[in-house]
Each structure stands twice: as structure tokens, then as C-alpha cells.
Enzyme design. Structure first.
Site, short mmCIF file in Angstrom:
data_model
loop_
_atom_site.label_atom_id
_atom_site.label_comp_id
_atom_site.label_asym_id
_atom_site.label_seq_id
_atom_site.Cartn_x
_atom_site.Cartn_y
_atom_site.Cartn_z
N GLY A 144 -3.95 24.84 -23.06
CA GLY A 144 -2.72 24.31 -22.47
C GLY A 144 -2.37 23.02 -23.17
O GLY A 144 -3.26 22.20 -23.42
N SER B 112 -0.28 25.16 -19.67
CA SER B 112 -0.40 26.62 -19.78
C SER B 112 -1.72 27.20 -19.30
O SER B 112 -1.87 28.42 -19.26
CB SER B 112 -0.12 27.07 -21.21
OG SER B 112 1.27 27.08 -21.47
#
Length: 267
Positions: free
Chosen positions: A214, A74
Site C-alpha cells: 500500500g 491499498s
């Protein structure tokens, strides 16, 4: 002939960009200061790269791993947002996409989101939908312009950054974030300013922290935290990855910033 010439020029430009990235990486590696933060990783393999932009000083933990590429997970929301804005796949940070009613892993994902709120909550579905709107051709073109990691999006337009084909190292993340901070990416300045604002996670009197986590959700075996922190004296960019979660990577970052007296220990 014009088509051939254009193709040659494009390939040469891409090669120059790739070579330039390698040159910067080697220079950084040769002038690093060691970060003694092994305990912060709690026995897990990981790396951290920290750079003081004002003093042009680089600090590093686990130099060997710092140049190893991993999927960005992410953290790719940062370049994805830039590309979405630049290509008009979204108009601004407030544009809303309606939730499709599919119940996903985290409750905060199961609602309508804007570009900015999907960044804060790391709502993957929003950025997957936007990536499909951008399309493979434009996405590949922009990722090459950014010289982002290995630039490989063959893993699918809505999943290439999620435990798939796109990979990037901590050093390359640092290079990308530094160019974003300086607004030197090959995108409109207003979009770079917007994305930096979207990345704000903590605002205090003496610093502003911009970051993005992430996590590889399939097994929580890879975590990232990348971004920058602005203080009254300096700006620092950072990238951490760990064989763990994004939350763990963020905790390593914050504790290191305290050890380096970038953030007061009581905060």
C-alpha cells in the site's frame, strides 16, 4: 425496549472487541524480540512486526511506532475483498468489472479487471466501485465485526482508507492477518480461503509468500507491506510501514525474512 436492548448489546459487543484487540497488542509488546534492521530502512522512519505463529514469538523493530495508526492505503484491499465477497457485492474472485475509460496513474489499471487481478495490480478504481456497491451501512457493520483499526469510514465510502479517516497500526495489521491465516475472522471460511489465495505473490518449493502493498499516492510518504509467508516448518505474519513507498516496505520485509533464515539468502 427491544430496540434499546439491541443497541446496548451491539455497543457492548463492539467494546468487547476493541478491548480484546488492546489486550492482545499489550501482550505482544511485552514478549517481543528486537529486530536489528535499522539499515534496511535507509534512514527513513518505519516499523516492522513479525510473528512466528507456530512458536508464538513476536519480533519487532521500532516498538513505539508499531502501535501508531496510519491510513491503510491499498492494504485495505484485503478486508475490502472479504467484505465484498461476504456481502455478495462480487460473486467470486473472477468477477469482472468493465474499465470506465478514465485514464489513471498506472497503465495496468486502464483495462477491465477481476477482483483477483485488481488485487494483484492494486487497481484502486475496482475496489472503490465495489465499496460503493457494498454501501456505507454494510461496510461499517463489517469493519466493526473485523475490529479493523479505528473503524472510521467517515471519509467517504470510496476513499475512507486512502489518506483519510480509517487508520490502523502495524500491530493491528498483524492481528488481522493472523486471524485471516487461521480463518478465524467472522466471515465464511470459503471467502477467507479465496482472499488468501488472491494474496499469493511468490510460490517456491520451500515457501509461499502472501502479501499486499500500500502506498499513499499523494506524496509517496507512507508505504505498507502486510501478509504472511508459509514455509515447510512455520507460518510467519508480518506488517511493515515506512515513510516511503509500498515497494520499499516490501523490500524491507524480504530482506528481513532472509536475515531471519525464513527465506534462503540467494532467493
Amino acid at each position: 425496549m427491544k430496540v434499546i436492548r439491541a443497541t446496548v448489546i451491539l455497543l457492548f459487543s463492539v467494546m468487547l472487541g476493541f478491548i480484546g484487540t488492546i489486550t492482545v497488542t499489550k501482550a505482544q509488546q511485552e514478549q517481543t524480540n528486537e529486530l536489528k534492521i535499522e539499515k534496511l530502512f535507509n534512514g527513513k522512519e518505519g516499523t516492522m512486526v513479525l510473528k512466528n505463529l507456530k512458536k508464538d514469538k513476536v519480533y519487532m523493530y521500532n516498538k513505539e511506532r508499531s502501535s501508531k495508526r496510519f491510513t491503510p492505503e491499498s492494504t485495505f484491499k484485503v478486508p475490502n475483498a472479504l467484505i465484498g465477497l461476504q456481502t455478495s457485492a462480487v460473486w467470486d474472485e473472477y468477477e469482472v468489472k468493465r474499465w470506465d475509460g478514465v485514464v489513471r496513474e498506472f497503465e495496468s489499471w486502464n483495462r477491465d479487471h477481476s477482483l483477483a487481478s485488481a488485487m494483484r495490480e492494486s487497481a484502486i478504481w475496482f475496489y472503490q466501485d465495489m465499496a460503493r456497491d457494498i454501501g456505507e451501512t454494510r461496510m461499517q457493520e463489517k469493519i466493526r465485526m473485523l475490529r479493523y483499526g479505528n473503524q472510521d469510514i467517515t471519509g467517504g465510502i470510496d476513499s475512507f482508507w486512502l489518506d483519510s479517516s480509517l487508520k490502523i497500526s502495524a500491530l493491528e495489521q498483524i492481528n488481522f492477518i493472523e486471524r485471516l491465516v487461521e480463518e478465524e475472522l467472522p466471515f465464511e471460511e470459503k471467502y477467507q480461503i479465496t482472499v488468501k489465495r488472491m494474496m499469493i505473490q511468490d510460490e517456491q518449493d520451500d515457501y509461499t509468500l502472501h502479501g499486499k502493498t500500500g502506498t499513499r499516492l499523494s506524496d509517496f510518504g507512507l508505504g505498507w507491506y502486510v501478509g504472511f509467508i508459509e514455509t515447510k516448518k512455520d507460518t510467519w505474519v508480518f506488517a511493515v510501514n515506512i515513510n516511503g513507498s509500498g515497494t520499499e516496505a516490501k523490500n524491507v520485509t524480504l530482506e528481513t525474512l532472509k536475515q531471519m533464515d525464513v527465506i534462503e539468502k540467494g532467493k
